[in-house]
Design a protein around this motif. Structure first.
Motif, PDB file in Angstrom:
ATOM      1  N   GLY A 215     106.751  94.847 123.786  1.00 45.19           N
ATOM      2  CA  GLY A 215     107.623  96.000 123.656  1.00 45.19           C
ATOM      3  C   GLY A 215     107.420  96.738 122.348  1.00 45.19           C
ATOM      4  N   GLY A 216     107.290  95.992 121.252  1.00 41.25           N
ATOM      5  CA  GLY A 216     107.099  96.625 119.955  1.00 41.25           C
ATOM      6  C   GLY A 216     105.781  97.358 119.853  1.00 41.25           C
ATOM      7  N   ARG A 217     104.734  96.759 120.365  1.00 42.84           N
ATOM      8  CA  ARG A 217     103.425  97.418 120.322  1.00 42.84           C
ATOM      9  C   ARG A 217     103.406  98.669 121.207  1.00 42.84           C
TER      10      ARG A 217
ATOM     11  N   LEU B 290     114.709  97.214 125.326  1.00 46.51           N
ATOM     12  CA  LEU B 290     114.659  95.766 125.164  1.00 46.51           C
ATOM     13  C   LEU B 290     115.897  95.124 125.783  1.00 46.51           C
ATOM     14  N   VAL B 291     115.701  93.983 126.426  1.00 45.81           N
ATOM     15  CA  VAL B 291     116.809  93.221 127.000  1.00 45.81           C
ATOM     16  C   VAL B 291     116.830  91.859 126.317  1.00 45.81           C
ATOM     17  N   ALA B 292     117.942  91.514 125.713  1.00 42.85           N
ATOM     18  CA  ALA B 292     118.044  90.251 124.986  1.00 42.85           C
ATOM     19  C   ALA B 292     119.480  89.749 125.069  1.00 42.85           C
TER      20      ALA B 292
ATOM     21  N   GLN C 232     119.756  95.915 113.550  1.00 39.45           N
ATOM     22  CA  GLN C 232     118.704  96.068 112.545  1.00 39.45           C
ATOM     23  C   GLN C 232     117.368  96.509 113.111  1.00 39.45           C
ATOM     24  N   GLY C 233     117.267  96.614 114.430  1.00 40.14           N
ATOM     25  CA  GLY C 233     116.011  96.981 115.040  1.00 40.14           C
ATOM     26  C   GLY C 233     115.106  95.785 115.254  1.00 40.14           C
ATOM     27  N   LEU C 234     114.025  96.012 115.967  1.00 36.71           N
ATOM     28  CA  LEU C 234     113.012  94.987 116.212  1.00 36.71           C
ATOM     29  C   LEU C 234     112.052  94.957 115.030  1.00 36.71           C
TER      30      LEU C 234
ATOM     31  N   PRO D  67      99.413  91.691 111.462  1.00 38.86           N
ATOM     32  CA  PRO D  67      98.485  91.720 110.328  1.00 38.86           C
ATOM     33  C   PRO D  67      98.611  92.945 109.431  1.00 38.86           C
ATOM     34  N   GLU D  68      99.018  94.086 109.968  1.00 35.93           N
ATOM     35  CA  GLU D  68      99.126  95.275 109.116  1.00 35.93           C
ATOM     36  C   GLU D  68     100.445  95.352 108.355  1.00 35.93           C
ATOM     37  N   GLY D  69     101.313  94.340 108.498  1.00 29.72           N
ATOM     38  CA  GLY D  69     102.568  94.308 107.764  1.00 29.72           C
ATOM     39  C   GLY D  69     103.751  94.143 108.689  1.00 29.72           C
ATOM     40  N   GLU D  70     104.966  94.359 108.159  1.00 33.32           N
ATOM     41  CA  GLU D  70     106.164  94.278 108.986  1.00 33.32           C
ATOM     42  C   GLU D  70     106.549  95.677 109.448  1.00 33.32           C
ATOM     43  N   LEU D  71     106.662  95.839 110.767  1.00 29.23           N
ATOM     44  CA  LEU D  71     107.012  97.119 111.367  1.00 29.23           C
ATOM     45  C   LEU D  71     108.393  97.003 111.985  1.00 29.23           C
ATOM     46  N   THR D  72     109.220  98.012 111.781  1.00 30.41           N
ATOM     47  CA  THR D  72     110.562  98.013 112.361  1.00 30.41           C
ATOM     48  C   THR D  72     110.664  99.130 113.392  1.00 30.41           C
ATOM     49  N   HIS D  73     111.115  98.765 114.595  1.00 26.11           N
ATOM     50  CA  HIS D  73     111.285  99.735 115.673  1.00 26.11           C
ATOM     51  C   HIS D  73     112.752  99.749 116.077  1.00 26.11           C
TER      52      HIS D  73
END
Length: 338
Positions: A16-18, A28-30, A41-43, A48-54
């Motif tokens: 989902g994040g990608r 997203l269902v959780a 707070q988001g996903l 490898p390129e770091g922490e991404l927030t969606h």
């Protein structure tokens, strides 16, 4: 297409994040603390390129969405032991313009094993299987990681029980813009059964820890050989090790990630989280089932299934059984099968 990720844990969260990162619309269902963290707070995606927030829409069930859309794709990414409940929940959901999700929408099973697609086909008209080659980890509520580089994962995709179509190709095109390779194949089950043989070691890892020693490796080879003998007796085709290596090569190489250690595979993670359930019934248990149907003894897989289920039920710590103890039990199981 809008992607509804049913089970946004390690695998579902990464997919989902990608997809969201490449511009696709994603819901997203959780449940529980993970739902609350995603909502507040988001996903958080550690890659490898770091922490991404969606910041994505997140729901705890279909009621929060109301009607589904005709362009929705349902991606089932819960553990197989939770599939039946999820399918019963989402199948009857109405779709704008008439009909239900089970009647109108594609359902993509992005899971280990082979059982979920069979369960899904009882309810859904359009079912797609995925061979999930995606090393990923549920780190903490709201945070998932995938250390693969240059690709995040390889997801062979096709209709279940066989075939391809334009929907599969459109889904694959979206995945391939999102750090995945997604070959569309008419025989996706052949890839999934090959992955099943690899996943027979999940319970071994969960019970005794990483399969790093020679004695643990030797035991896994025996477990896998037992599985291969069962598939051969059942006449079930599976991709060879050479074919798998040629398809994957060095496309998904694990790199260190800050703050996201990879302690183990999916079964290990279930024990770490103390969920009380584990997927062994649909991995080692699939081999036990086929063995009984085709008259092939499967004492090693039955043992691992039993131990993994016991560890989950009693919420034992992953890796807490010495390898020597497991080998002793394995030899007893082979000499004195139940």
């Amino acid at each position: 297409m809008r992607y509804v990720i049913i089970g946004a844990g390690a695998v579902g969260g990464i997919i989902g994040g990608r997809l969201a990162g490449s511009g696709h619309e994603v819901v997203l269902v959780a449940r529980g603390a993970h739902f609350e963290a995603l909502r507040d707070q988001g996903l958080r995606l550690r890659v490898p390129e770091g922490e991404l927030t969606h910041r994505l829409p997140v729901v705890d069930g279909p009621a929060a969405l109301g009607e589904l859309r005709p362009d929705d794709v349902l991606v089932l990414a819960v553990k197989t032991q939770d599939s039946a409940a999820a399918l019963r929940t989402w199948g009857p959901v109405p779709v704008a313009g008439g009909g239900t999700a089970a009647e109108r929408l594609p359902l993509v099973c992005a899971q280990n094993g082979v059982e979920s697609q069979r369960l899904a086909l009882r309810l859904f008209r359009r079912v797609y299987g995925v061979c999930v080659w995606l090393p990923s980890t549920y780190v903490e509520p709201g945070v998932v990681s995938a250390a693969g580089s240059p690709l995040t994962g390889i997801l062979h995709l096709g209709r279940h029980p066989h075939g391809t179509d334009e929907t599969a190709r459109r889904i694959a095109a979206g995945l391939e813009k999102s750090h995945f390779e997604a070959p569309v194949v008419a025989d996706v089950a052949r890839w999934q059964y090959a992955k099943l043989l690899s996943n027979l070691g999940n319970a071994l890892e969960a019970v005794t820890g990483p399969v790093g020693s020679e004695e643990a490796g030797a035991l896994f080879r025996r477990v896998r050989a037992e599985g291969a003998a069962v598939l051969d007796a059942a006449g079930i085709a599976y991709a060879s090790a050479e074919e798998q290596h040629a398809a994957r090569g060095d496309k998904v190489t694990l790199v260190p990630l800050d703050g996201a250690p990879r302690g183990g595979g999916s079964s290990w993670q279930s024990l770490t989280r103390g969920t009380g359930t584990i997927e062994a019934d649909y991995l080692n248990g699939e081999i036990a089932l086929l063995g009984r149907l085709h008259g092939v003894p499967t004492p090693l897989n039955e043992l691992l299934q039993h131990l993994a289920d016991t560890f989950a039920r009693e919420r034992r710590a992953p890796g807490s059984m010495p390898v020597g103890e497991l080998i002793r039990l394995a030899e007893e199981a082979v000499v004195n099968p139940s």
